[in-house]
Design an enzyme around this catalytic site. Structure first.
Site, PDB file in Angstrom:
ATOM      1  N   ARG A 156     -34.442 -36.738   7.566  1.00  0.00           N
ATOM      2  CA  ARG A 156     -35.001 -35.764   8.504  1.00  0.00           C
ATOM      3  C   ARG A 156     -36.497 -35.507   8.280  1.00  0.00           C
ATOM      4  NH1 ARG A 156     -30.720 -31.001   9.593  1.00  0.00           N
ATOM      5  NH2 ARG A 156     -28.912 -32.272  10.106  1.00  0.00           N
ATOM      6  N   ASP A 159     -32.929 -16.855  15.733  1.00  0.00           N
ATOM      7  CA  ASP A 159     -32.669 -17.989  14.843  1.00  0.00           C
ATOM      8  C   ASP A 159     -33.926 -18.158  13.993  1.00  0.00           C
ATOM      9  OD1 ASP A 159     -30.438 -20.504  15.059  1.00  0.00           O
ATOM     10  OD2 ASP A 159     -32.291 -20.973  13.980  1.00  0.00           O
TER      11      ASP A 159
END
Ligand code: SAM
Length: 280
Positions: free
Chosen positions: A40, A144
């Site tokens: 990632r 979030d």
């Protein structure tokens, strides 16, 4: 060295990365996540011109609140979600809201790890389907830590495939179908979107800003990434943010009964806030 591993990434780098992520976000990665972390972040490390992860971690360590930290966090969160995921919670939400339909204040729900927004829009669709509830008295707060998913949530544009399981009446009422170059996409209509507000919010940061009290908190499929002390601390704070008899919904594999005495189970991964006198 394989082409995939053209950036040097040692076991010590992974331990360091893991500690940095834990401190900032609360997420505890286990050893099996080393490959995931590499895949990632490697592209970003390459883009910045580094040949080894340790240089990238030095860059982060040397800066407090930079965009790079946000990039790091966004890359390492897991954002899987769906409309009406774990549907039993929406049945309980409906009942809870109906019981409070006549109240003289806003009915407030917080989706505290909203990811790309499907959870918060499902909450709003559920509440708006109740004729008893005054739509002017409804608020859904969505938050979030990951700014990339939050911006997706606020845009409210999804692949039509993701709405495949929604019934036709909901689709017609709350979604616009894309045409031309937007074919295959749907967009949330304004009348649903306007009940939601979006904020970046880190559940493990101290202190929490005062957001007022909520009737219901959704915190689904995120506690699982935190260790027990972190989970317990967040639950304590949720208890302080809920109205009396407020509900807390967790993800399917999250069980909190051994971590707090503030809540009583009231259904599958659903908890009701206990009054102070009922707590041990
Ligand atoms: C698997 S998704 C869950 C989405 C949704 N709640 C659901 O159950 O479908 C987990 C979300 O938690 C967010 N997250 C992780 N750590 C967080 C933190 N410290 N504070 C707030 N959100 C966090 C991630 O960015 C991710 O979007």
């Amino acid at each position: 060295m394989s082409a995939e591993r053209d950036i040097k990434f040692t076991a010590a780098d992974f331990r360091r990365l893991r500690q940095m992520l834990y401190q900032r976000v609360g997420i505890s990665l286990n050893d099996s996540k080393s490959h995931m972390a590499y895949s990632r972040l490697a592209k970003r490390v390459r883009q910045l011109g580094f040949r080894q992860f340790s240089d990238y971690l030095d860059l982060l360590d040397g800066s407090a609140e930079t965009e790079e930290w946000q990039h790091f966090v966004n890359a390492l969160t897991t954002n899987l979600t769906a409309f009406f995921r774990e549907p039993h919670h929406f049945d309980l939400l409906r009942l809870h809201a109906m019981e409070r339909a006549g109240q003289d204040r806003l009915y407030r729900v917080w989706s505290s790890a909203v990811s790309t927004g499907e959870e918060a829009y499902s909450i709003a669709m559920t509440l708006l389907s109740l004729p008893q509830l005054n739509r002017q008295r409804l608020e859904v707060v969505a938050s979030d830590i990951d700014t990339r998913v939050l911006s997706h949530a606020a845009d409210g544009v999804y692949d039509a495939e993701r709405t495949r399981t929604l019934d036709t009446a909901l689709l017609k009422r709350y979604f616009l179908r894309g045409v031309g170059r937007n074919a295959g996409k749907v967009r949330i209509r304004k009348e649903l979107r306007e009940h939601l507000s979006f904020y970046q919010f880190n559940l493990v940061a101290e202190p929490w800003p005062d957001m007022g009290r909520f009737d219901v908190i959704f915190c689904r499929n995120v506690l699982i990434y935190f260790d027990k002390p972190t989970q317990a601390a967040i639950l304590q704070r949720f208890a302080r943010c809920l109205q009396p008899d407020g509900l807390l919904f967790l993800g399917h594999s999250e069980n909190i009964m051994h971590l707090t005495d503030a809540f009583q189970s009231c259904g599958r991964t659903a908890y009701r806030l206990l009054g102070q006198d009922a707590r041990e």
